[in-house]
Design an enzyme around this catalytic site. Structure first.
Site, short mmCIF file in Angstrom:
data_model
loop_
_atom_site.label_atom_id
_atom_site.label_comp_id
_atom_site.label_asym_id
_atom_site.label_seq_id
_atom_site.Cartn_x
_atom_site.Cartn_y
_atom_site.Cartn_z
N GLU A 14 0.48 11.97 7.86
CA GLU A 14 1.03 13.30 8.10
C GLU A 14 0.25 14.36 7.34
O GLU A 14 0.04 14.27 6.13
CB GLU A 14 2.51 13.33 7.69
CG GLU A 14 3.19 14.67 7.85
CD GLU A 14 3.29 15.11 9.30
OE1 GLU A 14 3.55 16.31 9.52
OE2 GLU A 14 3.12 14.27 10.19
N GLN A 73 3.71 8.77 17.70
CA GLN A 73 4.72 8.23 16.78
C GLN A 73 5.92 9.17 16.72
O GLN A 73 5.77 10.39 16.63
CB GLN A 73 4.16 8.06 15.37
CG GLN A 73 5.16 7.41 14.41
CD GLN A 73 4.63 7.27 13.00
OE1 GLN A 73 4.61 8.23 12.25
NE2 GLN A 73 4.19 6.06 12.64
N CYS A 103 7.94 6.52 6.32
CA CYS A 103 7.53 7.76 5.66
C CYS A 103 8.31 7.96 4.35
O CYS A 103 9.54 7.96 4.36
CB CYS A 103 7.75 8.96 6.58
SG CYS A 103 7.28 10.53 5.80
#
Length: 317
Positions: A14, A73, A103
């Site tokens: 990210e 995703q 995450c």
């Protein structure tokens, strides 16, 4: 399902590996698959333009310019909304769906997304089950996890939930959320997963060199790898592992950084190039001592021509 011999996947990172970086890295490496930064699903259907912003490859048959497939995703905690968005992503051209259960970002975890779901394997099961039911069988529904939240007490239950829900494959970052990115990666847990599961298992974490990759494959008992930070630190790492190439020399590295500068579109926001280049150098300096020097001297430059001129001098010297 991933069927390539010894596949190597470019990990989602990210705010780091965006479409431009995917283009660059797949242009010099034989990656078998890329996974996008996550599309956050909060409620209802995410607008089409958001998907195309995160994954502009949807406009090009779901592939990078060099032909590497790019899988969207999704991240969220509501099974039905994720399933509806999985269908939307497929309809827009994604060659499969990946689901984020790893995450570690506090802002994501605070809203019960990403690694927070490792606390509730039953929710992981429902998300995968509904997405698998909604997505046509011809398309993969893969998952990415860590070993757990604070510890590995739910690891076996998580694995069972993922397989029983019908996931096509599983990528495992071999650390808990609490461990963050602190070395080492605990590849032995991946070996447990490969022996327990009938679906393909992909190993991720602390792969910086070919020797790391060889050791990981041995300990994790899988020939399937996902590269994240290592792919940024050594730009041609996938081909170093796959084809025995030599890692880029200092001059090759600098030339590639210059190529990056030329690739950034003129329409990019002010300072995009300098910001992203400095961000990238923070990874590269983990493997290239010269990158620390370049970073320290570039950090005050913002103008593209100044940056290119500096890099050209480094090659000349």
């Amino acid at each position: 399902m991933i069927v390539q011999d010894k596949p190597i996947i470019l990990a989602p990172m990210e705010g780091v590996i965006d479409a431009l970086m995917r283009d660059l890295l797949t242009s010099i490496n034989d990656y078998d698959l890329c996974v996008t930064e996550f599309v956050r699903v909060v409620k209802g259907l995410v607008p089409n333009h958001v998907y195309k912003k995160v994954c502009p490859e949807l406009l090009s048959d779901g592939k990078t310019p060099s032909g590497t497939p790019v899988r969207v995703q999704l991240l969220g905690q509501h099974p039905q909304w994720l399933a509806e968005n999985a269908v939307r992503a497929i309809d827009l051209g994604s060659p499969g769906i990946d689901l984020n259960f790893g995450c570690p970002a506090p802002t994501v975890n605070k809203s019960k997304g990403g690694a927070m779901l490792l606390k509730t394997p039953e929710t992981i099961y429902e998300i995968i089950k509904q997405c698998r039911k909604a997505v046509p069988k011809a398309y993969d529904v893969s998952a990415k996890i860590r070993l757990g939240w604070e510890d590995t007490q739910h690891f076996t239950e998580i694995l069972d939930a993922i397989e029983q829900a019908g996931a096509s494959s599983l990528a495992i970052h071999a650390r808990t959320k609490k461990q963050g990115y602190k070395a080492p990666a605990h590849w032995q847990y991946i070996s447990f997963a490969t022996q327990k599961l009938s679906i393909p298992v992909i190993a991720n974490g602390e792969i910086w060199t070919k020797s790391d990759a060889d050791k990981c494959q041995e300990v994790a008992n899988t020939n399937k790898l996902m590269l994240g930070r290592g792919a940024l630190a050594v730009p041609n790492l996938a081909n170093v592992i796959k084809h025995g190439e030599q890692p880029y020399s200092d001059n090759q590295l600098i030339s590639f950084l210059m190529h990056f500068c030329h690739t950034v579109p003129a329409s990019a926001k002010p300072h995009y190039l300098s910001s992203r280049l400095k961000q990238w150098l923070k990874y590269i300096r983990l493997q290239y001592p010269i990158a620390q020097l370049i970073f320290s001297e570039l950090k005050y430059l913002h103008d593209t021509e100044e940056i290119l001129g500096y890099l050209q001098e480094k090659i000349s010297n």
